[in-house]
Design an enzyme around this catalytic site. Structure first.
Site, PDB file in Angstrom:
ATOM      1  N   ASN A 154      42.219  35.715  43.938  1.00  0.00           N
ATOM      2  CA  ASN A 154      42.815  36.757  44.779  1.00  0.00           C
ATOM      3  C   ASN A 154      41.763  37.850  44.983  1.00  0.00           C
ATOM      4  O   ASN A 154      41.469  38.598  44.054  1.00  0.00           O
ATOM      5  CB  ASN A 154      44.062  37.320  44.083  1.00  0.00           C
ATOM      6  CG  ASN A 154      44.658  38.513  44.823  1.00  0.00           C
ATOM      7  OD1 ASN A 154      44.263  38.817  45.955  1.00  0.00           O
ATOM      8  ND2 ASN A 154      45.604  39.175  44.191  1.00  0.00           N
TER       9      ASN A 154
ATOM     10  N   LYS B  37      41.971  40.434  46.758  1.00  0.00           N
ATOM     11  CA  LYS B  37      42.586  41.759  47.006  1.00  0.00           C
ATOM     12  C   LYS B  37      41.900  42.405  48.225  1.00  0.00           C
ATOM     13  O   LYS B  37      41.506  41.695  49.139  1.00  0.00           O
ATOM     14  CB  LYS B  37      42.517  42.618  45.742  1.00  0.00           C
ATOM     15  CG  LYS B  37      43.095  41.855  44.523  1.00  0.00           C
ATOM     16  CD  LYS B  37      43.365  42.705  43.328  1.00  0.00           C
ATOM     17  CE  LYS B  37      43.959  41.829  42.221  1.00  0.00           C
ATOM     18  NZ  LYS B  37      44.349  42.582  41.043  1.00  0.00           N
TER      19      LYS B  37
ATOM     20  N   SER C 269      42.972  39.699  34.077  1.00  0.00           N
ATOM     21  CA  SER C 269      41.671  39.765  33.390  1.00  0.00           C
ATOM     22  C   SER C 269      41.176  38.400  32.918  1.00  0.00           C
ATOM     23  O   SER C 269      40.582  38.287  31.846  1.00  0.00           O
ATOM     24  CB  SER C 269      41.717  40.772  32.234  1.00  0.00           C
ATOM     25  OG  SER C 269      41.995  42.077  32.730  1.00  0.00           O
TER      26      SER C 269
ATOM     27  N   GLU D 127      50.991  44.404  42.697  1.00  0.00           N
ATOM     28  CA  GLU D 127      50.508  45.538  43.511  1.00  0.00           C
ATOM     29  C   GLU D 127      51.384  45.715  44.750  1.00  0.00           C
ATOM     30  O   GLU D 127      51.615  46.832  45.207  1.00  0.00           O
ATOM     31  CB  GLU D 127      49.024  45.322  43.864  1.00  0.00           C
ATOM     32  CG  GLU D 127      48.142  45.522  42.641  1.00  0.00           C
ATOM     33  CD  GLU D 127      46.861  44.706  42.613  1.00  0.00           C
ATOM     34  OE1 GLU D 127      46.426  44.201  43.670  1.00  0.00           O
ATOM     35  OE2 GLU D 127      46.295  44.561  41.512  1.00  0.00           O
TER      36      GLU D 127
ATOM     37  N   GLY E  64      43.335  43.885  35.936  1.00  0.00           N
ATOM     38  CA  GLY E  64      42.237  44.805  36.200  1.00  0.00           C
ATOM     39  C   GLY E  64      41.939  45.745  35.048  1.00  0.00           C
ATOM     40  O   GLY E  64      41.200  46.719  35.212  1.00  0.00           O
TER      41      GLY E  64
ATOM     42  N   HIS F 193      53.083  39.919  44.613  1.00  0.00           N
ATOM     43  CA  HIS F 193      52.074  40.386  43.642  1.00  0.00           C
ATOM     44  C   HIS F 193      52.499  41.762  43.121  1.00  0.00           C
ATOM     45  O   HIS F 193      53.084  42.554  43.858  1.00  0.00           O
ATOM     46  CB  HIS F 193      50.702  40.469  44.322  1.00  0.00           C
ATOM     47  CG  HIS F 193      49.599  40.723  43.352  1.00  0.00           C
ATOM     48  ND1 HIS F 193      49.327  41.982  42.870  1.00  0.00           N
ATOM     49  CD2 HIS F 193      48.726  39.880  42.745  1.00  0.00           C
ATOM     50  CE1 HIS F 193      48.319  41.898  42.008  1.00  0.00           C
ATOM     51  NE2 HIS F 193      47.935  40.630  41.909  1.00  0.00           N
TER      52      HIS F 193
ATOM     53  N   GLU G 203      51.705  37.240  35.819  1.00  0.00           N
ATOM     54  CA  GLU G 203      50.655  38.248  35.702  1.00  0.00           C
ATOM     55  C   GLU G 203      51.231  39.496  35.031  1.00  0.00           C
ATOM     56  O   GLU G 203      51.853  40.328  35.703  1.00  0.00           O
ATOM     57  CB  GLU G 203      50.119  38.626  37.083  1.00  0.00           C
ATOM     58  CG  GLU G 203      49.512  37.472  37.837  1.00  0.00           C
ATOM     59  CD  GLU G 203      48.532  37.950  38.906  1.00  0.00           C
ATOM     60  OE1 GLU G 203      47.384  37.508  38.860  1.00  0.00           O
ATOM     61  OE2 GLU G 203      48.913  38.764  39.760  1.00  0.00           O
TER      62      GLU G 203
END
Ligand code: 13P
Length: 246
Positions: free
Chosen positions: A9, A11, A210, A95, A171, A93, A165
């Site tokens: 991904n 992003k 990560s 985010e 991140g 996702h 996730e």
């Protein structure tokens, strides 16, 4: 037997130059036992499809609209993603959920749009640190899966991938331990039993948060982890290829 699947991904990171460089490097990857898919930002999807034509790398979008077509300025329909030759899409996702207020209704609607046009939907689930600290991680993930489990037809699941996730691992450099990830993956599989034993057994469940070359092997060797959804490390061709080889 579930196939290994490694997804990158990207992003909101790309340029024409970086897409060309990254995909030229990834195109060398060859391993018939694994699937590799990259998710570039929408403006680069057609270029990525073009550049990966002769390779085994698949291409997908990072989201799609919850609607079929019409007056939805700025949205990209699932049919458009399919039309330009991409075959995968990320849905829900964390985010998107936290920054763009995507709720479980939207996640279901987007998944249905994706399935209707023949895309594979990678539905992302995962708890925050605060939710894990009070022991709510399974309840949160069960809730995120509930609408899919109750409203999709068993046959739809042939085109669904679940990505676990944990938000606290995205991140941050902090990865779930292989045992923590395996426990949640087994729990997700137990939730899919509500659809059918076959769906529970066959649905790929990816771990994301990560993932790096240094920890991929141990994570991917867990019985219910079928591969990874890789963020930051997927922007580095050599690191991503090393993860794909894990
Ligand atoms: P990182 O690998 O950068 O933690 O991101 C994970 C992710 O969000 C992939 O979708």
């Amino acid at each position: 037997m579930r196939r290994r699947l490694i997804a990158g991904n990207w992003k909101m990171n790309a340029s024409v130059d970086s897409v060309r460089t990254l995909l030229r490097a990834l195109s060398e990857f060859q391993d018939d036992s694994k699937d590799v898919v990259v998710f570039p930002p929408a403006p680069y999807l057609a270029l990525a499809v073009e550049l990966t034509k002769q390779s085994q790398i698949g291409v997908g979008a990072q989201t799609c609209a919850a609607y079929e077509s019409g007056a939805y300025t700025g949205e990209v329909a699932a049919s458009m993603v399919h039309d330009i030759g991409a075959r995968h899409v990320l849905v829900g996702h964390s985010e998107r959920r936290s920054l763009f207020a995507e709720n479980d209704d939207a996640v279901l609607a987007k998944t249905q749009q994706a399935l209707a046009v023949g895309l594979t939907a990678y539905v992302c689930v995962g708890e925050t640190l605060a939710q894990r600290q009070v022991g709510d991680e399974q309840a949160v993930v069960a809730q995120q899966l509930r609408r899919l489990v109750t409203e999709l037809a068993p046959a739809d699941w042939q085109h669904i991938v679940i990505a676990y996730e944990p938000v606290w691992a995205i991140g941050t450099g902090e990865t779930a331990t292989p045992a923590q990830a395996q426990a949640m993956h087994a729990f997700i599989r137990s939730q899919l039993q509500q659809v059918s034993a076959e769906v529970a057994e066959r649905t790929p469940i990816l771990y994301g948060g990560s993932v790096k070359a240094a920890n991929a092997e141990e994570l991917f060797s867990q019985p219910d982890i079928d591969g990874g959804l890789v963020g930051g490390a997927s922007l580095d061709a050599q690191e991503f290829l090393a993860i794909c080889r894990s």
